[in-house]
Write a protein that holds these residues in place. Sequence first.
Motif, PDB file in Angstrom:
ATOM      1  N   UNK A 105       0.833  -1.211   0.000  1.00  0.00           N
ATOM      2  CA  UNK A 105       0.000   0.000   0.000  1.00  0.00           C
ATOM      3  C   UNK A 105       0.870   1.264   0.000  1.00  0.00           C
ATOM      4  N   UNK A 106       2.156   1.115   0.351  1.00  0.00           N
ATOM      5  CA  UNK A 106       3.064   2.274   0.443  1.00  0.00           C
ATOM      6  C   UNK A 106       4.183   2.224  -0.596  1.00  0.00           C
ATOM      7  N   UNK A 107       3.974   1.406  -1.648  1.00  0.00           N
ATOM      8  CA  UNK A 107       5.073   1.176  -2.596  1.00  0.00           C
ATOM      9  C   UNK A 107       5.412   2.402  -3.436  1.00  0.00           C
ATOM     10  N   UNK A 108       4.500   3.394  -3.511  1.00  0.00           N
ATOM     11  CA  UNK A 108       4.806   4.532  -4.371  1.00  0.00           C
ATOM     12  C   UNK A 108       5.724   5.572  -3.707  1.00  0.00           C
ATOM     13  N   UNK A 109       6.053   5.363  -2.432  1.00  0.00           N
ATOM     14  CA  UNK A 109       6.949   6.309  -1.747  1.00  0.00           C
ATOM     15  C   UNK A 109       8.337   5.688  -1.628  1.00  0.00           C
ATOM     16  N   UNK A 110       9.367   6.561  -1.493  1.00  0.00           N
ATOM     17  CA  UNK A 110      10.680   5.963  -1.275  1.00  0.00           C
ATOM     18  C   UNK A 110      10.868   5.703   0.215  1.00  0.00           C
ATOM     19  N   UNK A 111      11.450   4.562   0.504  1.00  0.00           N
ATOM     20  CA  UNK A 111      11.603   4.124   1.884  1.00  0.00           C
ATOM     21  C   UNK A 111      13.000   4.438   2.381  1.00  0.00           C
ATOM     22  N   UNK A 112      13.079   4.944   3.604  1.00  0.00           N
ATOM     23  CA  UNK A 112      14.366   5.358   4.153  1.00  0.00           C
ATOM     24  C   UNK A 112      14.300   5.221   5.678  1.00  0.00           C
ATOM     25  N   UNK A 113      15.027   4.263   6.205  1.00  0.00           N
ATOM     26  CA  UNK A 113      14.989   4.040   7.665  1.00  0.00           C
ATOM     27  C   UNK A 113      15.951   4.955   8.410  1.00  0.00           C
ATOM     28  N   UNK A 114      16.854   5.625   7.679  1.00  0.00           N
ATOM     29  CA  UNK A 114      17.851   6.471   8.343  1.00  0.00           C
ATOM     30  C   UNK A 114      17.334   7.891   8.539  1.00  0.00           C
ATOM     31  N   UNK A 115      16.772   8.465   7.452  1.00  0.00           N
ATOM     32  CA  UNK A 115      16.303   9.842   7.538  1.00  0.00           C
ATOM     33  C   UNK A 115      14.946  10.025   6.860  1.00  0.00           C
ATOM     34  N   UNK A 116      13.938   9.361   7.410  1.00  0.00           N
ATOM     35  CA  UNK A 116      12.612   9.491   6.792  1.00  0.00           C
ATOM     36  C   UNK A 116      11.972  10.833   7.151  1.00  0.00           C
ATOM     37  N   UNK A 117      11.065  11.306   6.295  1.00  0.00           N
ATOM     38  CA  UNK A 117      10.237  12.464   6.664  1.00  0.00           C
ATOM     39  C   UNK A 117       9.105  12.006   7.584  1.00  0.00           C
ATOM     40  N   UNK A 118       8.610  10.801   7.320  1.00  0.00           N
ATOM     41  CA  UNK A 118       7.480  10.269   8.095  1.00  0.00           C
ATOM     42  C   UNK A 118       7.721   8.812   8.468  1.00  0.00           C
TER      43      UNK A 118
END
Length: 261
Positions: A105-118
């Motif tokens: 459901x969240x595949x259209x966003x870029x994933x970032x565990x280090x510096x996410x916005x959300x």
Amino acid sequence: MSRTPKLIMLDLDGTLYVGKQPIPGAIECIKQLRERGISLRFLTNTTTKPQDELVAQLRVMGFTLEEDELISAPVGAKLELLSLQQQLRRPVRIWPVVADSIKLDFSEFSWDEKKPDYVVLGDIGDAWDLSLINRLFNVIHGGAELIALHKNRFWQTEDGLKADIGFFVAGLEYVSSKNARVMGKPNRDFYQRVLDSAMVSAEDALMVGDDIDSDVGGAQLIGIKGCLVETGKFRRAYFEQSAVAPDYLVPSIANLLSVIA
Ligand SMILES: [Mg+2]
């Protein structure tokens, strides 16, 4: 209703069906609402099933709906992120801490565990541990915002009650001194995203459900009229002592057309 609503939001469990059985008249009611040109949204707080699976379940029962008419708490979070992305005018980075089953459901966003916005927080079962909590605390303390798929306190399992993710949401809010945006009913951010998805304002919408607090009370908080059905979890004694007064009360979804003029 003084005028026919442009949008009707429908709770699922207890309103359209109980178990796997549609409420008598529910399928016909949906058909008639469509014939009148009323937009429909199907709302559920379920956080462990992806949108396409939830839609398929309804179709198997005989309901007709498009995929984007179903808005679960995760889909609400996705709409919230798309709206934030638009406001920020740039792609947002997210860290989805959610069940594997709904990650798509969240595949259209870029994933970032280090510096996410959300950070998007949902149900991850037994995967919680102190190192994860500390990593989450650090990114939130460092500027990321928290979006929670819900903030329930506890839930019933076959082995008794279990603490729900509200424990972690409240804990992360406390240690970071920040408030989460909470998705799902009865939260206003969620209802607002549903209105936006249909480009309808609150006074032109009606929410129908069997939960006087979450469905009717939540919708009324942002000016959406609420219709309570006497099926599913409805209990007369609870209804009579409730501070929430539904705009309409009908025996079941099958009677909905009688109140919308
Ligand atoms: Mg319900």
